[in-house]
Design a protein around this motif. Structure first.
Motif, PDB file in Angstrom:
ATOM      1  N   TYR A   1       2.326  10.058  -2.712  1.00 43.34           N
ATOM      2  CA  TYR A   1       2.589   9.891  -1.518  1.00 43.34           C
ATOM      3  C   TYR A   1       2.038   8.675  -0.851  1.00 43.34           C
ATOM      4  O   TYR A   1       2.866   7.743  -0.476  1.00 43.34           O
ATOM      5  CB  TYR A   1       2.627  11.343  -0.937  1.00 43.34           C
ATOM      6  CG  TYR A   1       3.060  11.411   0.373  1.00 43.34           C
ATOM      7  CD1 TYR A   1       4.504  11.519   0.527  1.00 43.34           C
ATOM      8  CD2 TYR A   1       2.201  10.878   1.401  1.00 43.34           C
ATOM      9  CE1 TYR A   1       4.982  11.403   1.805  1.00 43.34           C
ATOM     10  CE2 TYR A   1       3.072  11.052   2.862  1.00 43.34           C
ATOM     11  CZ  TYR A   1       4.391  11.110   3.059  1.00 43.34           C
ATOM     12  OH  TYR A   1       4.866  11.162   4.132  1.00 43.34           O
TER      13      TYR A   1
ATOM     14  N   PHE B   1      -3.684   7.732  -0.726  1.00 45.03           N
ATOM     15  CA  PHE B   1      -4.842   7.894   0.218  1.00 45.03           C
ATOM     16  C   PHE B   1      -5.249   6.485   0.661  1.00 45.03           C
ATOM     17  O   PHE B   1      -6.619   6.428   0.950  1.00 45.03           O
ATOM     18  CB  PHE B   1      -5.780   8.659  -0.470  1.00 45.03           C
ATOM     19  CG  PHE B   1      -5.331  10.079  -0.815  1.00 45.03           C
ATOM     20  CD1 PHE B   1      -4.963  10.876   0.181  1.00 45.03           C
ATOM     21  CD2 PHE B   1      -5.270  10.245  -2.280  1.00 45.03           C
ATOM     22  CE1 PHE B   1      -4.444  12.428  -0.388  1.00 45.03           C
ATOM     23  CE2 PHE B   1      -4.729  11.658  -2.477  1.00 45.03           C
ATOM     24  CZ  PHE B   1      -4.294  12.623  -1.605  1.00 45.03           C
ATOM     25  N   LEU B   2      -4.352   5.641   0.814  1.00 44.17           N
ATOM     26  CA  LEU B   2      -4.979   4.196   1.070  1.00 44.17           C
ATOM     27  C   LEU B   2      -5.275   4.117   2.726  1.00 44.17           C
ATOM     28  O   LEU B   2      -6.136   3.332   2.916  1.00 44.17           O
ATOM     29  CB  LEU B   2      -4.107   3.095   0.575  1.00 44.17           C
ATOM     30  CG  LEU B   2      -3.851   2.786  -0.675  1.00 44.17           C
ATOM     31  CD1 LEU B   2      -2.576   2.138  -0.933  1.00 44.17           C
ATOM     32  CD2 LEU B   2      -5.108   2.084  -1.345  1.00 44.17           C
TER      33      LEU B   2
ATOM     34  N   LEU C   1      -9.869   3.738   6.652  1.00 41.21           N
ATOM     35  CA  LEU C   1     -10.605   4.465   7.772  1.00 41.21           C
ATOM     36  C   LEU C   1     -12.006   4.507   7.170  1.00 41.21           C
ATOM     37  O   LEU C   1     -12.914   4.207   8.009  1.00 41.21           O
ATOM     38  CB  LEU C   1      -9.926   5.834   8.141  1.00 41.21           C
ATOM     39  CG  LEU C   1     -10.201   6.271   9.296  1.00 41.21           C
ATOM     40  CD1 LEU C   1     -10.149   5.249  10.578  1.00 41.21           C
ATOM     41  CD2 LEU C   1      -9.664   7.670   9.387  1.00 41.21           C
TER      42      LEU C   1
ATOM     43  N   VAL D   1      -6.092  -2.141   3.339  1.00 39.58           N
ATOM     44  CA  VAL D   1      -5.120  -2.112   4.587  1.00 39.58           C
ATOM     45  C   VAL D   1      -3.837  -2.703   3.920  1.00 39.58           C
ATOM     46  O   VAL D   1      -2.574  -2.058   4.252  1.00 39.58           O
ATOM     47  CB  VAL D   1      -5.662  -2.680   5.800  1.00 39.58           C
ATOM     48  CG1 VAL D   1      -4.513  -3.089   6.650  1.00 39.58           C
ATOM     49  CG2 VAL D   1      -6.820  -1.927   6.234  1.00 39.58           C
TER      50      VAL D   1
ATOM     51  N   MET E   1      -0.106  -0.716   3.504  1.00 40.82           N
ATOM     52  CA  MET E   1       0.995  -1.123   4.005  1.00 40.82           C
ATOM     53  C   MET E   1       2.328  -1.195   3.095  1.00 40.82           C
ATOM     54  O   MET E   1       3.229  -1.042   3.397  1.00 40.82           O
ATOM     55  CB  MET E   1       0.991  -2.779   4.616  1.00 40.82           C
ATOM     56  CG  MET E   1       2.145  -3.279   5.401  1.00 40.82           C
ATOM     57  SD  MET E   1       1.746  -4.567   6.100  1.00 40.82           S
ATOM     58  CE  MET E   1       2.359  -6.047   4.736  1.00 40.82           C
TER      59      MET E   1
ATOM     60  N   ARG F   1       9.276   6.457  12.637  1.00 45.24           N
ATOM     61  CA  ARG F   1       7.957   6.006  12.431  1.00 45.24           C
ATOM     62  C   ARG F   1       8.015   4.361  12.905  1.00 45.24           C
ATOM     63  O   ARG F   1       6.815   3.896  12.607  1.00 45.24           O
ATOM     64  CB  ARG F   1       7.366   6.138  10.933  1.00 45.24           C
ATOM     65  CG  ARG F   1       7.189   7.685  10.638  1.00 45.24           C
ATOM     66  CD  ARG F   1       6.650   7.962   9.451  1.00 45.24           C
ATOM     67  NE  ARG F   1       7.091   8.947   8.571  1.00 45.24           N
ATOM     68  CZ  ARG F   1       6.961  10.192   8.836  1.00 45.24           C
ATOM     69  NH1 ARG F   1       5.830  10.659   9.678  1.00 45.24           N
ATOM     70  NH2 ARG F   1       7.153  11.186   8.213  1.00 45.24           N
TER      71      ARG F   1
ATOM     72  N   GLY G   1       0.613  -0.671  13.001  1.00 44.62           N
ATOM     73  CA  GLY G   1      -0.082  -1.086  11.360  1.00 44.62           C
ATOM     74  C   GLY G   1      -0.164  -2.432  11.300  1.00 44.62           C
ATOM     75  O   GLY G   1      -0.973  -3.007  11.138  1.00 44.62           O
ATOM     76  N   VAL G   2       1.065  -3.175  11.759  1.00 45.81           N
ATOM     77  CA  VAL G   2       1.183  -4.600  11.638  1.00 45.81           C
ATOM     78  C   VAL G   2      -0.228  -5.242  12.549  1.00 45.81           C
ATOM     79  O   VAL G   2      -1.089  -6.169  12.043  1.00 45.81           O
ATOM     80  CB  VAL G   2       2.116  -5.259  11.912  1.00 45.81           C
ATOM     81  CG1 VAL G   2       2.270  -6.895  11.764  1.00 45.81           C
ATOM     82  CG2 VAL G   2       3.360  -4.873  11.090  1.00 45.81           C
TER      83      VAL G   2
ATOM     84  N   LEU H   1      -3.438  -4.854  10.959  1.00 48.17           N
ATOM     85  CA  LEU H   1      -3.415  -5.803   9.864  1.00 48.17           C
ATOM     86  C   LEU H   1      -3.985  -6.923  10.281  1.00 48.17           C
ATOM     87  O   LEU H   1      -5.158  -7.650   9.709  1.00 48.17           O
ATOM     88  CB  LEU H   1      -2.317  -5.998   8.978  1.00 48.17           C
ATOM     89  CG  LEU H   1      -1.993  -7.090   7.824  1.00 48.17           C
ATOM     90  CD1 LEU H   1      -2.936  -6.510   6.733  1.00 48.17           C
ATOM     91  CD2 LEU H   1      -0.778  -7.298   7.436  1.00 48.17           C
TER      92      LEU H   1
END
Ligand code: HEM
Ligand code: FES
Lengths: 176, 170, 237
Positions: C51, C54-55, C60, C116, C120, C133, C140-141, C144
C-alpha cells in the motif's frame, strides 16, 4: 470497587457480546475480510509502523558503522576541483546544465517540474485510482521518473574530469 | 456601492488593512535586514608591470581573481577567472593554450572567447588601466564576455592536447 | 499493564483504563497525544506493505534521526570559515562517537531524500493524490522542496572543497532567473560570492528556519492524512 469483581464481559473480536440470537445474520456470512474493511489503528497499523521505523533506523545505524562521511581538503576559492560534482540528488540537474543553456536547464526545467507536480491532482480529475486506468498520467510520470533516474546515474557515476564521459568501473568519481 | 460605509464595514476593513500593512512592513524589514552591505572587496587592484603581460600566454593575478593577456592589437585584457556558466574557477591549460572549465566542460580561447560547452557567453572581463607602467584591474567594473556566436578575434587553434584526460573534445 | 492503567496515576495518565472493546481502545486512542495524529481506524489494505511501502513513515523516522544527530553535532560546530573545517576534524577525531554521529547525520540525509522521493512515487502510482487528497499532495511537493533545501544547506557546512564548489555552482543558477534571480542570490549568499556570510546564512537556514518549517508542514501533512482518511470512511472529520 475493584474492576475484578465486575462480571467479566464477553468480548468477541473487540466487541462486547450482549446476547446470542439464533439464525443467520442479515448481512450474510462474511468470512473473508475485504480490503476496505476497517481495522483498529491500534494495534494493527501501529505495530507495522514500529517495525518499519526500527528497520529504517537499523539500516542507518549500520550504514554509519561501515561508511564514513567524506571530508575533502579545506575550501579553496582559488581552485575548483576537477571534476566538480554536485550532491547526487542534483546530479541530473548538473547533467542537464552541461547540455543546455542554464536558462533552460537551471530555471525552466526545475520550475516546470515543480508546477507540474503541484498541478497534477488538479489536472487528473478522474476518480479512478488503479494505475491501469489512467494510462496518460502513469506513462508521463514514468517517462519523467526514468529519465531523471538515468540522468542522475550518468551525472553521478559516468562523468569525470571536465565533465567528460568515464566508465565507473575504470575511474570512479561519484561523491556522496 | 454607496459612498456610505457603516461602522461594521469600516472596522472589518481596517483590521484587514492593518494586518496587511504589518505584513508588508515585516517583509520590507526582513529584506532590508538580509541585504548584504556593499562588497568592500571589489575595487581597483594594482597587479603587475605592464611589461610582464604576455601576448602568447596568460598570467594569473590572484589578488584580482583574473588572468592578464594581450589581444590581437596588443592591448592588455583582464579576464575574470569565474566561468560565465556557473561560476567555477576556470584554469588555463598550458598545453592546449585554452581555458578549460572543469565543471561542465566549457572551453574558451586565450582571450576567453567561446569555443564549446554549455556556457551562455565568453568569459567576462574587468576594466584595465595602465598607470606608471603598472596594470590596474578594476574588479568592481565587469564587462560582459563576448557573445557565443561572435567570431574569435585571434587565430589560435589548440596548440596541443587538452588538459583533461580521455577528453571528448579537441 | 492493565493494572497500571487502572491505578489512580494510570487513570490520570491514560484517561481510559479499559482496553477490552474497540470502543475502549478508541477512547484511549483519542486521549493519547501521540496516537491522535492517527485515524482510529484504517482500511485493511493500508496495513499491507504494498500500500505505502511505509515510505512516509520512513521519511519521518529519518527526519527524527537527523534532528537528534544534528543537535549533537551543533555542540561542536561553529559556522565560520576560520573554524568550521577544523571543527569537523575535531568531531571526527577527538569527540567520543563524533565520527559515528556525523555518519548517521550524513546517511540519514541521503536516505531521507531517497525515501521522500520514493514516497511521492508510491503515492502517485497508487493514485492517492486524488480527491479528497489533492491538497495533501501539494503539501507533499512543498515537503520535497524543503527536504532538498535542507540537504543543500547542510552540504556547505563542512566547508571543504566538495561543499564550497557545489554551493557555488548551485547558487549560480539563480543568476539566470529573470528579474529576481540576482537579488535572491545576493540575499542567499550575503554577498557576491560564497564566503563567511554565506556559511552563517546557510547554517541558520539549516538548523533553525528549515527544520521548523518542515516540522510545521509535516504536522499539517499528517493531520490532513487523518482527516482525509476519515472523510473517506464516511466520518464527518
Ligand atoms: C518530509 C517529507 C514527508 C514526510 C515526513 C511524509 C510523511 C507521510 C506519512 C507518515 C504519511 C502517512 C503514511 C504513509 O502513506 O506512509 C503520508 C501520506 C501521504 N503523503 Fe507524505 N510525507 C512526506 C513527503 C511527501 C511528498 C513529497 C508527497 C507528494 C508530493 C507526499 C504525499 C502524500 C500523500 C498524498 C499522502 C496520503 C496517502 C494516503 O493517505 O494514502 N508526501 N506522508
Ligand atoms: S561552470 Fe564552467 S562550464 Fe559550467
Amino acid at each position: 470497587m475493584s474492576r475484578r469483581e465486575r462480571p467479566s464481559p464477553q468480548i468477541v473480536d473487540g466487541k462486547r457480546v450482549l446476547g446470542i440470537v439464533p439464525g443467520t445474520p442479515a448481512v450474510g456470512d462474511r468470512k473473508v475480510p475485504a480490503s476496505d474493511d476497517l481495522v483498529m489503528t491500534s494495534p494493527h497499523l501501529l505495530v507495522r509502523h514500529a517495525v518499519a521505523a526500527i528497520f529504517v533506523l537499523l539500516i542507518v545505524l549500520a550504514l554509519a558503522l561501515f561508511f564514513d562521511a567524506p571530508l575533502k581538503d579545506i575550501a579553496d576559492p582559488t581552485n575548483t576541483p576537477n571534476p566538480e560534482k554536485a550532491p547526487w540528488y542534483f546530479a541530473a540537474l548538473q547533467e542537464l546544465l552541461a547540455l543546455f543553456h542554464p536558462q533552460v536547464a537551471g530555471v525552466l526545467v526545475p520550475t516546470a517540474i515543480l508546477i507540474g507536480l503541484v498541478a497534477l491532482p488538479y489536472i487528473d480529475r478522474s476518480p479512478r485510482m488503479g494505475s491501469g486506468t489512467r494510462k496518460v498520467a502513469v506513462t508521463t510520470f514514468t517517462v519523467f521518473l526514468v529519465l531523471w533516474i538515468i540522468l542522475t546515474i550518468i551525472g553521478f557515476a559516468f562523468r569525470g574530469p571536465n565533465w567528460d564521459w568515464v566508465w565507473p568501473w575504470e575511474e570512479w568519481h561519484g561523491e556522496l | 456601492m454607496s459612498n456610505e460605509m457603516d461602522r461594521r464595514d469600516f472596522l472589518s476593513r481596517s483590521w484587514k488593512v492593518g494586518a496587511g500593512l504589518i505584513g508588508v512592513a515585516g517583509l520590507w524589514t526582513t529584506a532590508d535586514l538580509l541585504w548584504p552591505r556593499v562588497d568592500a572587496a571589489a575595487g581597483e587592484v594594482r597587479t603587475v608591470a605592464a611589461d610582464a603581460v604576455p601576448a602568447d600566454g596568460v598570467i594569473e593575478v590572484s589578488a584580482a581573481k583574473a588572468y592578464l593577456t594581450r589581444d590581437a592589437a596588443g592591448e592588455i585584457v583582464a579576464i575574470n577567472e569565474k566561468c560565465p556558466h556557473l561560476g567555477c574557477r576556470v584554469p588555463f591549460c598550458e598545453s592546449s593554450g585554452e581555458f578549460e572549465c572543469p565543471c561542465h566542460g566549457s572551453v574558451f580561447n586565450r582571450l576567453g572567447e567561446f569555443r564549446e560547452g554549455p556556457t551562455p557567453r565568453g568569459m567576462d572581463r574587468f576594466l584595465v588601466t595602465v598607470v606608471d607602467g603598472m596594470v590596474i584591474v578594476d574588479t568592481g567594473n565587469t564587462i560582459s564576455g563576448p557573445g557565443k556566436g561572435d567570431p574569435e578575434s585571434i587565430d589560435e587553434p589548440p596548440a596541443g592536447p587538452s588538459c583533461s584526460e580521455g577528453s571528448g573534445h579537441a | 499493564m492493565d493494572r497500571i492503567r487502572s491505578s489512580t496515576i494510570g487513570r490520570s495518565l491514560f484517561r481510559s483504563p479499559d482496553r477490552a472493546t474497540e470502543r475502549d481502545r478508541a477512547a484511549g486512542h483519542w486521549a493519547n497525544f501521540f496516537l491522535h495524529i492517527y485515524p482510529v481506524k484504517v482500511r485493511r489494505e493500508e496495513l499491507t506493505f504494498r500500500y505505502s511501502a511505509f515510505l512516509g513513515v520512513a521519511s519521518l523516522v529519518l527526519f527524527g534521526s537527523l534532528v537528534v544527530s544534528g543537535i549533537y553535532l551543533m555542540f561542536f560546530y561553529v559556522p565560520s570559515p576560520a573554524s568550521a573545517y577544523g571543527d569537523i576534524n575535531t568531531i571526527q577525531n577527538d569527540v567520543a562517537f563524533g565520527q559515528y554521529i556525523r555518519n548517521v547525520h550524513r546517511w540519514s540525509a541521503h536516505l531521507m531524500v531517497l525515501t521522500v522521493a520514493a514516497h511521492m512515487a508510491r503515492v502517485f502510482y497508487r493514485g492517492a493524490y486524488k480527491s479528497p487528497r489533492e491538497f495533501n499532495w501539494v503539501i507533499g511537493v512543498v515537503l520535497l522542496a524543503l527536504t532538498l533545501l535542507m540537504s543543500f544547506t547542510g552540504y556547505l557546512l563542512p566547508w571543504d572543497q566538495l561543499a564550497f564548489w557545489a554551493v557555488t555552482v548551485g547558487t549560480s543558477m539563480a543568476d539566470f532567473v529573470p528579474f529576481v534571480g540576482d537579488a535572491t542570490r545576493t540575499v542567499l549568499l550575503g554577498g557576491g560570492d560564497v564566503g563567511s556570510a554565506t556559511l552563517l546564512r546557510f547554517y541558520v537556514l539549516h538548523v533553525a528556519v528549515l527544520p521548523t518549517a518542515i516540522t510545521l508542514v509535516v504536522t499539517i501533512h499528517l493531520w490532513r492524512w487523518r482527516k482525509d482518511s476519515m472523510l473517506e470512511q464516511g466520518g464527518d472529520q
